[in-house]
Structures are given as C-alpha cells and as structure tokens.
Design a protein around this motif. Sequence first.
Motif, PDB file in Angstrom:
ATOM      1  N   PRO A   1     -13.950 -28.669 -39.899  1.00  0.00           N
ATOM      2  CA  PRO A   1     -12.539 -28.919 -40.223  1.00  0.00           C
ATOM      3  C   PRO A   1     -11.721 -29.236 -38.989  1.00  0.00           C
ATOM      4  CG  PRO A   1     -13.049 -26.588 -40.384  1.00  0.00           C
ATOM      5  CD  PRO A   1     -14.323 -27.272 -40.035  1.00  0.00           C
ATOM      6  N   GLU A   2     -10.651 -29.973 -39.216  1.00  0.00           N
ATOM      7  CA  GLU A   2      -9.659 -30.170 -38.169  1.00  0.00           C
ATOM      8  C   GLU A   2      -9.081 -28.807 -37.814  1.00  0.00           C
ATOM      9  OE1 GLU A   2      -9.605 -33.380 -36.646  1.00  0.00           O
ATOM     10  OE2 GLU A   2      -7.438 -33.177 -36.838  1.00  0.00           O
ATOM     11  N   ASN A   3      -8.723 -28.624 -36.571  1.00  0.00           N
ATOM     12  CA  ASN A   3      -8.081 -27.378 -36.187  1.00  0.00           C
ATOM     13  C   ASN A   3      -6.914 -27.668 -35.249  1.00  0.00           C
ATOM     14  OD1 ASN A   3      -7.453 -24.771 -35.773  1.00  0.00           O
ATOM     15  ND2 ASN A   3      -9.328 -24.211 -34.690  1.00  0.00           N
ATOM     16  N   PRO A   4      -5.688 -27.510 -35.652  1.00  0.00           N
ATOM     17  CA  PRO A   4      -5.232 -27.139 -36.992  1.00  0.00           C
ATOM     18  C   PRO A   4      -5.336 -28.309 -37.969  1.00  0.00           C
ATOM     19  CG  PRO A   4      -3.354 -27.631 -35.602  1.00  0.00           C
ATOM     20  CD  PRO A   4      -4.560 -27.740 -34.728  1.00  0.00           C
ATOM     21  N   ALA A   5      -5.576 -28.004 -39.232  1.00  0.00           N
ATOM     22  CA  ALA A   5      -5.613 -29.035 -40.271  1.00  0.00           C
ATOM     23  C   ALA A   5      -4.243 -29.074 -40.928  1.00  0.00           C
ATOM     24  CB  ALA A   5      -6.686 -28.704 -41.295  1.00  0.00           C
TER      25      ALA A   5
ATOM     26  N   SER B   1       0.154 -20.244 -45.951  1.00  0.00           N
ATOM     27  CA  SER B   1      -0.612 -19.434 -45.008  1.00  0.00           C
ATOM     28  C   SER B   1      -0.427 -17.942 -45.277  1.00  0.00           C
ATOM     29  CB  SER B   1      -0.228 -19.771 -43.574  1.00  0.00           C
ATOM     30  OG  SER B   1       1.058 -19.296 -43.279  1.00  0.00           O
TER      31      SER B   1
ATOM     32  N   GLY C   1      -5.837 -19.305 -40.525  1.00  0.00           N
ATOM     33  CA  GLY C   1      -6.000 -18.059 -39.796  1.00  0.00           C
ATOM     34  C   GLY C   1      -6.550 -16.886 -40.584  1.00  0.00           C
TER      35      GLY C   1
ATOM     36  N   ASN D   1     -13.693 -16.649 -38.338  1.00  0.00           N
ATOM     37  CA  ASN D   1     -12.285 -17.046 -38.371  1.00  0.00           C
ATOM     38  C   ASN D   1     -12.157 -18.396 -39.055  1.00  0.00           C
ATOM     39  OD1 ASN D   1     -11.522 -14.800 -37.012  1.00  0.00           O
ATOM     40  ND2 ASN D   1     -11.190 -15.831 -35.044  1.00  0.00           N
ATOM     41  N   CYS D   2     -11.080 -18.554 -39.851  1.00  0.00           N
ATOM     42  CA  CYS D   2     -10.834 -19.851 -40.477  1.00  0.00           C
ATOM     43  C   CYS D   2      -9.810 -20.618 -39.646  1.00  0.00           C
ATOM     44  CB  CYS D   2     -10.326 -19.679 -41.903  1.00  0.00           C
ATOM     45  SG  CYS D   2     -10.028 -21.268 -42.689  1.00  0.00           S
ATOM     46  N   PRO D   3     -10.104 -21.879 -39.305  1.00  0.00           N
ATOM     47  CA  PRO D   3      -9.207 -22.630 -38.447  1.00  0.00           C
ATOM     48  C   PRO D   3      -7.930 -23.099 -39.157  1.00  0.00           C
ATOM     49  CG  PRO D   3     -11.022 -24.014 -39.134  1.00  0.00           C
ATOM     50  CD  PRO D   3     -11.310 -22.635 -39.653  1.00  0.00           C
TER      51      PRO D   3
ATOM     52  N   PRO E   1      -3.860 -24.079 -33.410  1.00  0.00           N
ATOM     53  CA  PRO E   1      -5.185 -23.713 -33.914  1.00  0.00           C
ATOM     54  C   PRO E   1      -5.149 -22.378 -34.657  1.00  0.00           C
ATOM     55  CG  PRO E   1      -5.346 -24.506 -31.671  1.00  0.00           C
ATOM     56  CD  PRO E   1      -3.888 -24.437 -31.988  1.00  0.00           C
ATOM     57  N   ASN E   2      -5.939 -22.271 -35.717  1.00  0.00           N
ATOM     58  CA  ASN E   2      -5.980 -21.092 -36.584  1.00  0.00           C
ATOM     59  C   ASN E   2      -4.604 -20.735 -37.140  1.00  0.00           C
ATOM     60  OD1 ASN E   2      -8.604 -21.098 -35.850  1.00  0.00           O
ATOM     61  ND2 ASN E   2      -8.494 -19.293 -34.536  1.00  0.00           N
ATOM     62  N   TRP E   3      -3.720 -21.739 -37.200  1.00  0.00           N
ATOM     63  CA  TRP E   3      -2.359 -21.569 -37.714  1.00  0.00           C
ATOM     64  C   TRP E   3      -1.609 -20.495 -36.928  1.00  0.00           C
ATOM     65  CZ3 TRP E   3      -0.573 -25.486 -40.143  1.00  0.00           C
ATOM     66  CH2 TRP E   3       0.642 -25.415 -40.830  1.00  0.00           C
ATOM     67  N   GLY E   4      -1.958 -20.341 -35.658  1.00  0.00           N
ATOM     68  CA  GLY E   4      -1.245 -19.400 -34.809  1.00  0.00           C
ATOM     69  C   GLY E   4       0.084 -19.996 -34.370  1.00  0.00           C
TER      70      GLY E   4
END
Lengths: 511, 155
Positions: free
Chosen positions: A343-347, A361, B108, B103-105, A497-500
């Motif tokens: 997957p794209e990160n972030p997608a 999220s 999160g 972990n899910c990208p 990334p990782n929706w952070g």
Amino acid sequence: MEAWKDYVASVKTLPRSVWDSLVRHGAPVTDRSRMETVLQNLFLHIHPTRVHRWSLRWSYSLGLGLICAASFLLLLVTGVLLMFYYKPSTVLAYQSIQDIHYVIPSGRFMRNIHRWGAHIMVVAVILHMARVFYTSSYKKPREMNWVFGLVLLVLTLGLSFSGYLLPWDQLAYWATTIGANIAQSPRELTDALGITPYFDPGGFQKTLLLGSRSVGEEALIRFYVLHIMVLPLLMVVFMGLHFWRIRKDGGLSRPEDADERLGPPGDDALPVFTQAQKKSYGLMAVVRGTSPTVGRGPENTVPAWPHLMTAEAAVFMFTLAITVALSFFFDAPLKEMANPLIPENPAKAPWYFLGLQEIVSFSAFAGGVLLPMLALIGLGLIPYLDREPGGVGYWLGGRDRDKRVFLQSAAFGLAAVIGLEAFAVRFGWLRDWFPGIPQIVITLFNPGTLLTFLYVAYSVWIIRRENSTRLGGIAIFTCLLAGFIILTLIGTYFRGPNWGFYWSPSHWPVH
Amino acid sequence: MSADDRVKEVGRRDLLSLAAWGAFCASLATAMIGMLRLPKPSVLPDPSLKGKVGLPGAIPEEEYRKVPGRNVFVSRSEQGVFAISSVCTHLGCVVAPAPAGFNCPCHGSRFDAMGRVVGGPAPRGLDWLKVTKAPDGELVVDEGETVPPGTYWKV
C-alpha cells in the motif's frame, strides 16, 4: 425563361436562404428579435427571454453555478478525447495513461485539463451551495431545487471518485480499496450485533462496487462504466432539472425590494420595449403570486440576449482560462503502477474526501457512511425545517443579527473541531486508554460523532436563543463548513505515514 | 344488499383495469428482481485464494514469514503452524511487520504478534486463515477461509 430567371436568382441568394431557413428571426437588434434569438434556439431557450438586473450582479451569484456547468462541459469534451486512447483493463490502463501523458500530442494537456476541471468543479459546487445557503435562496418556492443541487453534489463527488481508479496507479488502487471497504463498513455495526451472516448490507455494497473480493479487472470496468456513462447521464438529467427549476421557480432569487434598490437601469442597459411587443410566449403554467411579472412592470428586466449571454460567456471564458493556466503549469499526478501487495504510505483519497478520511481513522462506519449520510439528509431537510420568510436575496439576509450569528457559529465550529482534533492527536482516543474496548463504542463515540453532536446541539441552542430557525440553519451550516475545511486541511497537510500527525512532510520518518 | 352495493362500487371495468395494472406491475417487478442479481455473478472472478507456503519444517519459529505474492504471514509456535492475513480489518490496506506485531500504513491500526488489535481504528483483529496439508507434504493456506484465532495446524 421565367423558371430560368428564378433558378439563377435562387442560386444567387442561396447562402442567404439557407441561413434564413436555419434562423427565422432577423439579427438581434430589436426587442422582438432579441427575444426570438433566445426563444427559437433549442440550446438557448433554457434561458428566459428577459432577465432581471439583480440576477446579473456579479457580487450576488459570483457566477458559481455557471462555473460548475462550464467545468462540467470542459470535463465532457476532454473526457471524450481521453476515451479514444484510454484502455480500461488492468494490464493496459496504466500504460495507456502513460501514452496519453508522454506520447500523444497534447494528450498530457487534455489529461491535465480533465484533472483540474474536476477539482474546480468540486470547489465550485461546494461554494455554489454556500452561496445559495447564505442568500436564503433555498426558501419557498426553491426547496426542491436545493435538493436537486444536493443530488448534483453527490454525483459530482461520485464522478470524481470513479475517475480516481482509472489511471491504475498506486494512488488509484489504494484510494479505491479504501473506498470499497468503506462501502463494506456497515459490517462494523452488523458484526457488533452478530447478524452479519444473515444480513450483510456492507458486503453486498462492496461486491456491487467491485464485482470481486478485491480491486481488479471487474472493479475497473465497473468504475469505467460508471464514470463515462451512468454518472454523466444522471448528471445531465439532474442538471436539466436544476436549470429548468430555476426558471419555474421565478429565476434567480432576489430581494422583494430589488427594483427600488437597483434604481432605474443604467445607460448601458438595452432599452425596454422599444416597440410594440409581439406576444412571444403562451401561458405555460398558472403561476403563484410570487412570479416576478405578476402585478409589476418589467422595468428592471433586460433582454437575455445580449446581457445574460455575455455574462455567461465571460464566466465560461474565466473558467476555461483558469483551468488551462493550471493545466499548463501543473501536471496531473501519476504514481507507480498499482501493486496490490504494497500500500501507499500514507494512502490518501482525493482531497475533498480527506476530511472524511480523518474521521474514518477512528471508525470506518461513522466517518465513511453514518456521518456523510446524516450530513446529506440534514442539508436536504434545511428548506423544509427553516420556513421563515424574508431575508431572501441578500447575503446573510442583509441583517447584522445574521452576520453576528454567522461569525459566532464560525468561531464555535472552528474551536470545536480544532479542540477535538488537538485532543485526539495529543492524548489518543478510547482504544489507546482501554485496549480491550469493543469497536461499537468507538463507532458511536469518536471525534466525528462528538463533533456532529456538538454542532447539532449548538444550532438547537441558537434556534432557542434567537427564536429563529433561519439562524439555527446558519449555525449548523457554518459549523459544518468549518468542520469540513479544518478536517480536510488536517487530512491533507498534517497526516503522514501510518496516518500519524506531522507538522510538515519534512518530519516524516524514512520508510 | 350490501353485497350488491359493493359490486357496483368496483365496476367490472375497474376490476379488469386494476387486474391489468397489477399484472403489469407484478411482471415488471419480477423481471427487475431478476435483473438485480446481475451485479453479483455466481462465481467471483478472483484468482485462487489457496496457495502453498512450504514444508512444515521450513516455517520459521517465533517469527513471521511473508508468503511472496500473497497477503499471508505464516509462523510456527509450540502449538503448531498458523497463518495470519495481512489485510487490515479496517479498510483493507496491507499491514507491515513491526517490532511489537503489525502496523497498518493507512490509518495507523496496530496489532500484536497474535493479530489482536492494540490501537487504531480496526474493528477486530487480523483474520487467522485455515492451514491444511497438500498431498506432497507442503502446507496450504486458504485466504478465503478464516478460522477462530488460536487455531493451529499441529506439526
């Protein structure tokens, strides 16, 4: 010999007689022929023959509805051109987009216009809705046209989303995977109730959309058909209804005292009724008393040709100029070819869905299905729940009271969304404190649902405090707009990334 | 007498007309219901969801191996071999191994080494997949069939 002379005369006047058979009226230089220019032309006769001067004021409509229509036209033309080269198959789609980009003369330009036109259309549709709302233009008799407008908003977003998959790059693949799983997210509810094996609307929706378990050939062809045929057809039908209703509802909204406020027409306005009027229309419907011409003179209307036509042409050219300029300088993105394993990160979804993605999220069902549905239903009900007369045709009713409530609502809306988001980013949410908590609790209590609750409660409070449903409407609409803007900005610029949460992409970790 | 009145209220033509409309609507509805099945084929055109993952002895102990080309992690513990799907239960992204689990990208979600949710928006833990043995001795994982977490294939 007579016949021969006639024949020669016919040959001599051939261009003239062909033209006259096409256009029966003369040049638009008299009131009557101006009227006929509009009335006898299939493409123009959706316009009124005469238009009120209030409708032509730039500061009132801002031309936003026309910008929507103009960008749709641009998308139609460039879309058809792109279809000549695009191949809707998982093997060929990506390469055909690369061909359009690098090989086909002006292909890149066409694709850029298609991309930018879509962005401009989404922005214009949202702004147009705000204009109609803040000028009270949804009020009787325009309630149903507000609802048609909401249908057009949904269709616009649907067209954008269905077009997103077609390039078959990483962005496309993962945004669509996320979208399809949002369609499946009612399972969050049915799983919690334990009824998924018997009643599974989520799974049904996903299968309907993808025709498969994952995004693949079937999904691509489904999105393609939706994008090039089903949704554009619906769009044209509802645009027709929307335009038709504008006229049937008495033209663009305007204040009761528009005539007095405008004063006499200026010198540039074409004279009114310069000659005896030929009856150019029949009684098409029995109109209510709110019709613009009943019991009032037509002093403040001007012929649609040329006044309205030049205004429309100007908006079309403005839209074209902006789109072309953007397309010249900024290319539409194309990432690597779709890879179902990485997957794209972030997608990230297209920007207008990033506000929803921000709520997604926390809970897929709340952010992707529940709240958008609630918002749409709520917006659709506004004209039926706020039936206060008056204030129509002015920005914020032209009243200080409305402006005050607007500013208060904007402040409250911004504070609530920023406060909740800041809290969630800083301290986490329920699962970070109670790892074993069932999902259904988070589905019901997350920043998105809390925000919605706060907004609704605030607008109810405003209705009671100000004793006005219109002000309650202003409160909820303004809050909604503030929430949408802030969540979209956070999703677009501050999620990595990782929706952070990151203040800037330069802080993103290497991955 | 009331029977006669009722007959008059709904005349012969009304009844026939009603019956005709009823038949028309019923046939249309039946046809439509048949059409509604169109978007869902009897067989979904997916690639095979079953795949070999290697001989039982080749599966690493206490660490995960990503099966190439598939969304499957396999591992072996004292109880036996097990397989975990790498598709996030939130919105279908593919999770990546992390020191503490997965972990899910995309949004999160975080899972522990056994696939249980420990953070983020995922509604439930990662799916455990059915492990069987092929005649040639290699293990087979079926991505289409989930099993309750804690189900092992005994070595």
